[in-house]
Design a protein around this motif. Sequence first.
Motif, short mmCIF file in Angstrom:
data_model
loop_
_atom_site.label_atom_id
_atom_site.label_comp_id
_atom_site.label_asym_id
_atom_site.label_seq_id
_atom_site.Cartn_x
_atom_site.Cartn_y
_atom_site.Cartn_z
N UNK A 83 70.44 11.74 68.59
CA UNK A 83 69.16 11.97 67.89
C UNK A 83 68.00 12.05 68.87
N UNK A 84 68.00 11.21 69.89
CA UNK A 84 66.96 11.31 70.93
C UNK A 84 67.06 12.66 71.62
N UNK A 85 68.29 13.09 71.89
CA UNK A 85 68.50 14.39 72.51
C UNK A 85 67.98 15.52 71.65
N UNK A 86 68.25 15.45 70.35
CA UNK A 86 67.79 16.52 69.45
C UNK A 86 66.26 16.51 69.34
N UNK A 87 65.67 15.34 69.35
CA UNK A 87 64.21 15.28 69.31
C UNK A 87 63.61 15.89 70.57
N UNK A 88 64.20 15.58 71.72
CA UNK A 88 63.75 16.19 72.97
C UNK A 88 63.95 17.70 72.95
N UNK A 89 65.11 18.14 72.43
CA UNK A 89 65.35 19.59 72.35
C UNK A 89 64.31 20.26 71.45
N UNK A 90 63.90 19.58 70.38
CA UNK A 90 62.88 20.15 69.49
C UNK A 90 61.55 20.29 70.23
N UNK A 91 61.18 19.26 70.98
CA UNK A 91 59.92 19.31 71.75
C UNK A 91 59.97 20.44 72.77
N UNK A 92 61.06 20.51 73.51
CA UNK A 92 61.20 21.54 74.55
C UNK A 92 61.18 22.93 73.93
N UNK A 93 61.92 23.10 72.85
CA UNK A 93 61.99 24.40 72.18
C UNK A 93 60.61 24.82 71.69
N UNK A 94 59.83 23.88 71.18
CA UNK A 94 58.47 24.20 70.73
C UNK A 94 57.61 24.74 71.86
N UNK A 95 57.87 24.29 73.07
CA UNK A 95 57.10 24.73 74.23
C UNK A 95 57.56 26.07 74.80
N UNK A 96 58.80 26.44 74.56
CA UNK A 96 59.37 27.63 75.19
C UNK A 96 59.15 28.85 74.30
N UNK A 97 58.01 29.48 74.49
CA UNK A 97 57.60 30.58 73.63
C UNK A 97 58.52 31.79 73.70
N UNK A 98 59.30 31.93 74.76
CA UNK A 98 60.19 33.09 74.89
C UNK A 98 61.46 32.97 74.05
N UNK A 99 61.73 31.81 73.50
CA UNK A 99 62.96 31.63 72.72
C UNK A 99 62.85 32.31 71.35
N UNK A 100 63.86 33.08 70.98
CA UNK A 100 63.82 33.69 69.64
C UNK A 100 64.01 32.61 68.57
N UNK A 101 63.34 32.78 67.46
CA UNK A 101 63.46 31.85 66.33
C UNK A 101 63.22 30.39 66.73
N UNK A 102 62.30 30.18 67.66
CA UNK A 102 62.11 28.82 68.17
C UNK A 102 61.66 27.85 67.09
N UNK A 103 60.79 28.29 66.18
CA UNK A 103 60.30 27.35 65.17
C UNK A 103 61.38 27.01 64.16
N UNK A 104 62.28 27.94 63.90
CA UNK A 104 63.42 27.64 63.03
C UNK A 104 64.30 26.57 63.69
N UNK A 105 64.52 26.70 64.98
CA UNK A 105 65.33 25.72 65.71
C UNK A 105 64.64 24.37 65.75
N UNK A 106 63.32 24.38 65.97
CA UNK A 106 62.56 23.12 65.99
C UNK A 106 62.71 22.42 64.64
#
Length: 197
Positions: A83-106
């Motif tokens: 769960x800590x890992x997933x929370x960190x992945x959500x934070x990182x994904x929110x910052x990485x604007x080049x990722x497709x569908x980033x907000x869906x993943x967050x």
Amino acid sequence: MTASGRGNAFSKVVDVDDDDEEERQQISQKAQELFLKAQDFYTKQGAKDDALLLFQNAEAAMKPLLGCGGLANLTPEELEAVLKGRLHMAVITAHLEHLPDRWKKVKELAEDVLQFDFNNAHGRWLRGLSLLHGSKLRQEAEEECRRAVECARLQGKGGEADQWEAEIKRCFADDGPQVEFDSEDQGHELKGDEAAA
């Protein structure tokens, strides 16, 4: 061995279970070490693609323990690490604007955390941002962000609550412009236990 010289079938089952438990512990220990390595990298380097990859690799190492029951198969320590890992992945994904569908993943990652930790302030905040940016559900996003502020205050995280409240006022003002959240607001640094609180 029985008197006839053959091995007892029950003892073989017990040995297999002992072997399985030892293997499980090894998988768990390795995965938890990878989560710590990923968290350390994130703390030092910030929200970068490499940090996201490290967290993804750590979760992949934990995958054999998930089985058919998913996260419910994990021990409390293993679940906390995931769960800590997933929370960190959500934070990182929110910052990485080049990722497709980033907000869906967050949103998906934040909801995974909230499934087990309903009052997780960071999970609520990230879900609110994903609703605002990804789904464009402005009212629901504002409600979720306000719940994040309430959770943060109840958990003694007044500084974050104040910061988030200011962002809510700025972004959801009825008479003001609909301003996007700054990338700085998307996911401040998560430190140690704060990530799971």
